[in-house]
Scaffold this active site. Sequence first.
Site, PDB file in Angstrom:
ATOM      1  CD  GLU A  19      -2.896  -1.255   2.301  1.00 24.38           C
ATOM      2  OE1 GLU A  19      -2.887  -0.334   3.142  1.00 24.38           O
ATOM      3  OE2 GLU A  19      -3.654  -2.234   2.377  1.00 24.38           O
ATOM      4  CG  ASN A  64      -0.776  -6.940  -1.386  1.00 23.18           C
ATOM      5  OD1 ASN A  64      -1.388  -7.551  -2.256  1.00 23.18           O
ATOM      6  ND2 ASN A  64      -1.274  -6.761  -0.170  1.00 23.18           N
ATOM      7  CG  HIS A 105     -10.016  -5.685   0.661  1.00 19.01           C
ATOM      8  ND1 HIS A 105     -10.232  -6.779   1.473  1.00 19.01           N
ATOM      9  CD2 HIS A 105      -8.719  -5.316   0.852  1.00 19.01           C
ATOM     10  CE1 HIS A 105      -9.114  -7.062   2.135  1.00 19.01           C
ATOM     11  NE2 HIS A 105      -8.184  -6.188   1.768  1.00 19.01           N
ATOM     12  CD  GLU A 152      -4.757  -7.714   1.821  1.00 22.67           C
ATOM     13  OE1 GLU A 152      -5.648  -7.058   2.405  1.00 22.67           O
ATOM     14  OE2 GLU A 152      -3.547  -7.381   1.832  1.00 22.67           O
ATOM     15  CG  ASP A 176     -12.772  -8.804   1.646  1.00 22.35           C
ATOM     16  OD1 ASP A 176     -12.939  -7.904   0.804  1.00 22.35           O
ATOM     17  OD2 ASP A 176     -12.063  -8.650   2.655  1.00 22.35           O
TER      18      ASP A 176
END
Length: 278
Positions: free
Chosen positions: A115, A157, A193, A220, A222
């Site tokens: 990030e 990432n 996400h 990650e 979801d």
Amino acid sequence: RYFGAAVAAGKLGDSVYTGILDREFNSVTAENEMKWDATEPQQNQFNFTNADRIANYAAANGKLLRGHTLLWHSQQPGWAQALSGTALRNAAINHVTRVAGQYRGRIHSWDVVNEAFADGTSGGRRDSNLQRTGNDWIEAAFRAARAADPAAKLCYNDYNTDGINAKSTGIYTMVRDFKARGVPIDCVGLQSHLTNGPPGDYQANLQRFANLGVDVQITELDIPQGSNQAKAYAHVTRACLAAARCNGITAWGARDSGYWPGNGNPLLFDRSGNKKAA
């Protein structure tokens, strides 16, 4: 290809949780246990107890192990937050070297830097204490990680990078530059996400990174529960399967119980551990 789940060390005593991991996934990622505040709570005093629990579980159960994350602007220990300039740079590189070296030969892929790019339309770097040590800090981290663990795949990432936008293009430009100059980078992680599903250019975005000569991993994943949750998970999976060099999907948890924001029921298994339509 692998299919993984984020794991919390404290849940490894839960037989329903580990039953899902054992049966459904061939890769695990530490949720928080390998981050800077967890592994080096005091400068040069390292604690790998909880990280080792996850690493040992992976080894004992034949799972690949993803490392997450060596450097990040968030979840830094207080002592690191108090540093700046050369002192912070040296501490950060020492941290990368020590933690990557601790798990040398055991990690499939490391999120070396997490990030580091800004949201919005600039396509530039996030303003952080790490960025203020010099624009080459990401390169320095990747070089240190390669020296510490030559066998691990080294990844960058980030989130909000699922489609082709200013942020993902900024990262794309960095990766292209790294590849051209021989900076060791092997993969790009798209956190994914997602709100209602992936954008229409999701697969094209995966493929453009792959075309640079790096692997692409969904790290990650979801998607909040709703009428299209199963369809959205299918869309993501098909996109990864169709994109050359997309070689991994990690869901950010094994079941809805214990999901980190505490709502949305965004995972593949419900709170009781039953498979959902997704």
